[in-house]
Design an enzyme around this catalytic site. Structure first.
Site, PDB file in Angstrom:
ATOM      1  N   LYS A 286     -26.148 128.202  67.138  1.00 19.31           N
ATOM      2  CA  LYS A 286     -24.004 127.185  66.815  1.00 19.31           C
ATOM      3  C   LYS A 286     -23.335 127.201  67.678  1.00 19.31           C
ATOM      4  O   LYS A 286     -22.978 128.013  68.104  1.00 19.31           O
ATOM      5  CB  LYS A 286     -23.972 128.234  64.876  1.00 19.31           C
ATOM      6  CG  LYS A 286     -24.823 127.558  64.180  1.00 19.31           C
ATOM      7  CD  LYS A 286     -24.409 128.179  62.718  1.00 19.31           C
ATOM      8  CE  LYS A 286     -25.568 128.107  61.766  1.00 19.31           C
ATOM      9  NZ  LYS A 286     -26.111 126.605  61.261  1.00 19.31           N
ATOM     10  N   ARG A 360     -35.481 128.727  55.609  1.00 18.06           N
ATOM     11  CA  ARG A 360     -36.717 128.265  55.652  1.00 18.06           C
ATOM     12  C   ARG A 360     -38.346 129.010  55.862  1.00 18.06           C
ATOM     13  O   ARG A 360     -38.614 128.975  55.060  1.00 18.06           O
ATOM     14  CB  ARG A 360     -37.146 126.603  55.419  1.00 18.06           C
ATOM     15  CG  ARG A 360     -36.849 126.151  57.179  1.00 18.06           C
ATOM     16  CD  ARG A 360     -37.001 124.772  57.440  1.00 18.06           C
ATOM     17  NE  ARG A 360     -35.652 124.538  57.338  1.00 18.06           N
ATOM     18  CZ  ARG A 360     -35.395 122.914  57.151  1.00 18.06           C
ATOM     19  NH1 ARG A 360     -36.444 122.206  58.105  1.00 18.06           N
ATOM     20  NH2 ARG A 360     -34.435 122.734  57.713  1.00 18.06           N
TER      21      ARG A 360
END
Ligand code: BES
Ligand code: MN
Ligand code: ZN
Length: 502
Positions: A286, A360
């Site tokens: 990130k 996920r």
């Protein structure tokens, strides 16, 4: 006139569970010595008269405008020391407007040099708002305002002096009121736990810490806690989960909390929380701005643990299994690469195209594992996508479900608790985005509909089970000057769990 009042106890900011306590006294509002009565202008006039303070009241409220957002405190000389008048009381048409009325008052109350306060609930009663809702809204406002997190400050935050709030409602049924207060105390505990866990820094709150905190719940009756460590997960074939925790020095944990509040043959409700204790993005690193906020990436886990705590405290008659998928997402020489293919617990293979879509991956193994409990319903909670914040901002969590009845129950729980959700689509058309040339599916689609596609990914692992997913990326925490965990969606989950009693 039969009068009753109850007590909601608020303690300081100790990082420990508080004793739930409510008093059920049949005292008149004016019988007991009290630092402050919170009431409406109309009721204040009547009370002041009985207390011989009509003149003080008249002098104080000379310029007071009785409208929402205004409040004024009248000082008296007797055993009732103050009347706190809430402008616009008696005009609330729903929970939202009542909350707007009460929240600034709760914040004012916390700042006052008083030990106890009593809310004259009659002052807030309208045809459209039920007694238990009034209790709920007031308690929630006070709980939120009383929250302090100063564990890591070398000088403790200034403590408020308010110790207890009594709720007084002559017109309410005693049982209805005491039940509402019992639930309010339980929610207070669950919210505080969820916020504390969320706010904890990532060098303290790692997967083992979440396991340790979960184990504390097992001190209560009918609760047990177990966990799969990485060795066990390897044995079980939880390759999707392990692909995330691989790059970290802090080993992952798949924690299971079991609460048996109903007969053994009753199918359990399952809550699953995303517990990424820090999300760097992994090799798909990130950018630096606000990366510290990725300590909140375990807020799904914090909220399911908090809701479980509330359910246990309230002794809900349900069977509940809470699964915490706890891992840290770090880049390292051992970390998963974009392009790696892993086999999930379900047997389905996943091409990991972006290591930042890690939530996920831990959740899909948790969902597949949850199916083995033959559940009544599975609800997972996750700070899953930045796209969810773009779609809904911070006011509502995104709700996805493959079952309309389950979605309706969660929507009702959201409306009843004021902890908003908005249902989003799970249409087949979106599934195409997850196509991979090399594995059964990719872990990301394109830029479009990010929150929906993430939910579509999860839906493949729920198969035929009744399942819902809450994307709480926008609602779980505040950024900026109010940076901190909100405890959401604990109020919603707790309401939902109450609705599962029978
Ligand atoms: N934890 C983030 C989502 C997130 C972002 C939560 C901001 C709260 C605030 C999640 O793991 C993530 O990184 N998602 C990616 C998915 C993308 C790579 C498909 C995102 O939203 O950018
Ligand atoms: Mn991520
Ligand atoms: Zn994440």
């Amino acid at each position: 006139m039969v009068l009753s009042s109850f007590c909601l106890r608020i303690k300081g900011n100790k990082f420990c569970s508080r004793t739930m306590k409510y008093l059920n006294s049949s005292a008149d509002l004016l019988d007991k010595k009290s630092s402050c009565i919170v009431t409406s202008l109309k009721n204040a006039r009547r009370l002041a008269k009985s207390l011989g303070g009509a003149k003080q009241l008249r002098n104080t409220i000379r310029d007071f405008i009785d409208k929402n957002g205004n409040s004024i405190c009248v000082q008296l000389d007797g055993k009732i020391e103050r009347l706190l008048i809430v402008g616009g009381a008696l005009k609330s048409s729903d929970l939202d407007s009542l909350a707007k009325l009460v929240t600034p008052v709760a914040s004012q109350l916390i700042k006052m040099p008083i030990k106890d306060a009593v809310f004259d609930l009659e002052a807030f009663k309208t045809k459209k708002v039920k007694w238990d809702h009034i209790v709920q809204v007031i308690a929630k406002a006070v709980t939120d305002n009383a929250y302090q997190y100063d564990k890591h400050k070398s000088k403790a935050a200034e403590k408020y002096s308010l110790k207890q709030v009594r709720l007084h409602a002559p017109g309410a049924e005693k049982r209805e009121l005491s039940n509402a207060i019992r639930l309010a105390n339980a929610l207070d505990e669950g919210l505080k736990l969820a916020k504390d866990l969320g706010n904890e820094p990532p060098n303290v709150c790692n997967p083992n810490y979440l396991l340790k905190e979960s184990r504390r719940l097992a001190r209560k009756p009918n609760v047990s806690v177990s966990s799969f460590n990485e060795t066990k997960m390897k044995e079980l074939g939880m390759g999707a989960f392990l692909a995330v925790s691989k790059g970290s020095e802090a080993p992952g944990q798949m924690v299971t909390i079991r609460y048996n509040g109903a007969k053994a043959n009753q199918a359990p409700v399952i809550l699953i929380g995303k517990g990424i204790t820090f999300d760097t993005g992994g090799i798909s690193l990130k950018p630096p701005p606000a990366m510290d906020e990725m300590k909140f990436d375990m807020c799904g886990a914090a909220s399911v643990i908090g809701a479980t705590m509330a359910a246990i405290e309230a002794k809900l008659k349900i069977n509940l299994i809470t699964i915490v998928a706890a891992a840290e997402n770090m880049p390292s020489g051992r970390a998963t690469r974009p392009g790696d293919i892993v086999k999930s617990y379900s047997g389905k293979t996943i091409e990991i195209l972006n290591t930042d879509a890690e939530g996920r991956l831990v959740l899909c193994d948790a969902i597949a594992y949850a199916k083995s409990f033959k559940p009544k319903a599975i609800v997972d909670v996750a700070t899953l996508t930045g796209a969810c914040i773009i779609a809904l901002g911070s006011h509502a969590s995104a709700l996805y479900s493959n079952d309309d009845q389950l979605a309706n129950s969660l929507e009702s729980a959201a409306n009843e608790s004021g902890d908003k959700v908005w249902r989003m689509p799970l249409w087949e058309e979106y599934q195409g985005n997850l196509k991979s040339n090399f594995a059964d599916m990719a872990n990301v689609g394109g830029r479009e509909a990010g929150s929906v596609v993430a939910a579509c990914f999860l839906s493949r692992f729920a198969d035929n089970e009744k399942w819902a997913h809450l994307d709480i990326a926008g609602s779980a925490f505040h950024s900026g000057p109010r940076k901190g965990s909100t405890g959401r969606p604990v109020p919603l989950l707790f309401k939902y769990l109450q609705s599962q009693e029978n």
